[in-house]
Design a protein around this motif. Structure first.
Motif, PDB file in Angstrom:
ATOM      1  N   ALA A  33     -11.982   6.179   8.381  1.00 23.51           N
ATOM      2  CA  ALA A  33     -12.375   6.174   6.975  1.00 23.51           C
ATOM      3  C   ALA A  33     -13.886   6.221   6.791  1.00 23.51           C
ATOM      4  O   ALA A  33     -14.373   6.479   5.702  1.00 23.51           O
ATOM      5  CB  ALA A  33     -11.828   4.922   6.284  1.00 23.51           C
ATOM      6  N   SER A  34     -14.595   5.983   7.855  1.00 25.26           N
ATOM      7  CA  SER A  34     -16.049   5.899   7.791  1.00 25.26           C
ATOM      8  C   SER A  34     -16.693   7.283   7.774  1.00 25.26           C
ATOM      9  O   SER A  34     -16.186   8.227   8.375  1.00 25.26           O
ATOM     10  CB  SER A  34     -16.565   5.107   9.000  1.00 25.26           C
ATOM     11  OG  SER A  34     -17.964   5.076   9.008  1.00 25.26           O
ATOM     12  N   GLY A  37      -7.834   8.036   7.620  1.00 25.56           N
ATOM     13  CA  GLY A  37      -8.306   6.717   7.213  1.00 25.56           C
ATOM     14  C   GLY A  37      -7.131   5.866   6.780  1.00 25.56           C
ATOM     15  O   GLY A  37      -6.145   6.370   6.238  1.00 25.56           O
ATOM     16  N   ALA A  67     -15.137  -4.408   8.049  1.00 28.12           N
ATOM     17  CA  ALA A  67     -15.324  -3.526   6.900  1.00 28.12           C
ATOM     18  C   ALA A  67     -16.780  -3.432   6.476  1.00 28.12           C
ATOM     19  O   ALA A  67     -17.219  -2.393   5.967  1.00 28.12           O
ATOM     20  CB  ALA A  67     -14.467  -3.994   5.734  1.00 28.12           C
ATOM     21  N   THR A 118     -16.992   0.411   6.090  1.00 29.55           N
ATOM     22  CA  THR A 118     -16.858   0.984   4.749  1.00 29.55           C
ATOM     23  C   THR A 118     -17.722   0.294   3.698  1.00 29.55           C
ATOM     24  O   THR A 118     -17.946   0.841   2.627  1.00 29.55           O
ATOM     25  CB  THR A 118     -15.396   0.891   4.262  1.00 29.55           C
ATOM     26  OG1 THR A 118     -15.041  -0.489   4.129  1.00 29.55           O
ATOM     27  CG2 THR A 118     -14.446   1.597   5.219  1.00 29.55           C
ATOM     28  N   ASP A 165     -16.714  -2.243   2.056  1.00 33.53           N
ATOM     29  CA  ASP A 165     -15.798  -2.847   1.086  1.00 33.53           C
ATOM     30  C   ASP A 165     -15.418  -4.260   1.530  1.00 33.53           C
ATOM     31  O   ASP A 165     -14.463  -4.458   2.273  1.00 33.53           O
ATOM     32  CB  ASP A 165     -14.547  -1.987   0.914  1.00 33.53           C
ATOM     33  CG  ASP A 165     -14.873  -0.643   0.284  1.00 33.53           C
ATOM     34  OD1 ASP A 165     -15.780  -0.595  -0.573  1.00 33.53           O
ATOM     35  OD2 ASP A 165     -14.229   0.347   0.666  1.00 33.53           O
ATOM     36  N   TYR A 221      -8.061  -1.881  -0.524  1.00 33.90           N
ATOM     37  CA  TYR A 221      -8.688  -0.562  -0.512  1.00 33.90           C
ATOM     38  C   TYR A 221      -7.837   0.404   0.287  1.00 33.90           C
ATOM     39  O   TYR A 221      -7.300   0.050   1.322  1.00 33.90           O
ATOM     40  CB  TYR A 221     -10.078  -0.644   0.142  1.00 33.90           C
ATOM     41  CG  TYR A 221     -11.011  -1.610  -0.537  1.00 33.90           C
ATOM     42  CD1 TYR A 221     -11.853  -1.192  -1.568  1.00 33.90           C
ATOM     43  CD2 TYR A 221     -11.055  -2.949  -0.153  1.00 33.90           C
ATOM     44  CE1 TYR A 221     -12.719  -2.083  -2.188  1.00 33.90           C
ATOM     45  CE2 TYR A 221     -11.916  -3.851  -0.769  1.00 33.90           C
ATOM     46  CZ  TYR A 221     -12.746  -3.411  -1.786  1.00 33.90           C
ATOM     47  OH  TYR A 221     -13.595  -4.293  -2.400  1.00 33.90           O
ATOM     48  N   TYR A 237      -7.984   4.291   2.012  1.00 38.33           N
ATOM     49  CA  TYR A 237      -8.915   5.341   2.413  1.00 38.33           C
ATOM     50  C   TYR A 237      -8.221   6.628   2.843  1.00 38.33           C
ATOM     51  O   TYR A 237      -8.882   7.567   3.262  1.00 38.33           O
ATOM     52  CB  TYR A 237      -9.787   4.842   3.572  1.00 38.33           C
ATOM     53  CG  TYR A 237     -10.490   3.554   3.257  1.00 38.33           C
ATOM     54  CD1 TYR A 237     -11.567   3.523   2.377  1.00 38.33           C
ATOM     55  CD2 TYR A 237     -10.054   2.360   3.811  1.00 38.33           C
ATOM     56  CE1 TYR A 237     -12.208   2.329   2.076  1.00 38.33           C
ATOM     57  CE2 TYR A 237     -10.692   1.174   3.522  1.00 38.33           C
ATOM     58  CZ  TYR A 237     -11.762   1.163   2.649  1.00 38.33           C
ATOM     59  OH  TYR A 237     -12.379  -0.015   2.349  1.00 38.33           O
TER      60      TYR A 237
END
Length: 183
Positions: A93-94, A125, A145, A149, A151, A158, A160
């Motif tokens: 997700a990054s 993600g 996180a 991200t 978050d 969340y 992603y």
């Protein structure tokens, strides 16, 4: 019409959601697709299907243990059929290239450990499900996180997953399988 097994292992449910999206996409293309949680089915007969998609979540750099066992035990059959693998992780997700390379490394390690060579691989993600974590896991995930991200509000969950990428992966694999099976 081909029959597809979509087998997955999940911890908080995001891999199950992705597996369902893959199965829905295959069904929309006119195929029969059965989505199966590796935890709920002990005797899965792989060779009754025309093609197989396997999905796993990654936690603390490790894939779901029962998925790893399934692939190791069924590797020869998986290699005889059109097969695909997808992985769900926070690293995917990054936007950070190092983290994305880390996610790719998880796939490489999994395939090396199991000896499997799927025809297609997808890396997506995952999700942060703070509401489902216990106190210690919530703290750990918040630390992870922060770098991955950003978050860190633990009052929120969340997601992603890029659902368009998931559909594209399923469509691509379906087209490959159709070609290989003469559909």
């Amino acid at each position: 019409m081909a029959s597809f097994l979509v087998l997955y292992g999940t911890s908080e449910g995001q891999t199950a959601k992705v597996a369902e999206k893959v199965a829905d996409t295959l069904t929309r293309r006119g195929h029969a697709a059965e989505s199966v949680d590796v935890e709920s089915s002990s005797n899965i007969t792989v060779d009754i299907f025309d093609a197989v998609v396997v999905g796993s979540s990654v936690h603390v750099a490790k894939h779901h243990e029962k998925v790893r066992d399934f692939v190791s035990e069924n590797r020869e059959t998986l290699e005889d059929l059109p097969s695909a693998f997808f992985q769900i992780s926070l690293s995917s997700a990054s936007d950070d290239e190092e983290r994305r390379a880390e996610a790719a490394g998880y796939v490489e390690n999994f395939l090396e450990d199991t000896g499997w060579e799927p025809d297609r691989v997808g890396v997506f993600g995952g999700a942060l499900r703070y509401s489902k974590y216990g106190f210690l896991k919530r703290l750990l995930m918040k630390r992870i996180a922060k770098d991955a991200t950003g978050d860190t509000d633990t009052s929120l969950d969340y997601e992603y997953t890029d659902w368009g990428e998931v559909e594209d992966f399923a469509d691509d694999f379906a087209a490959f399988a159709e070609g290989r099976l003469g559909e």
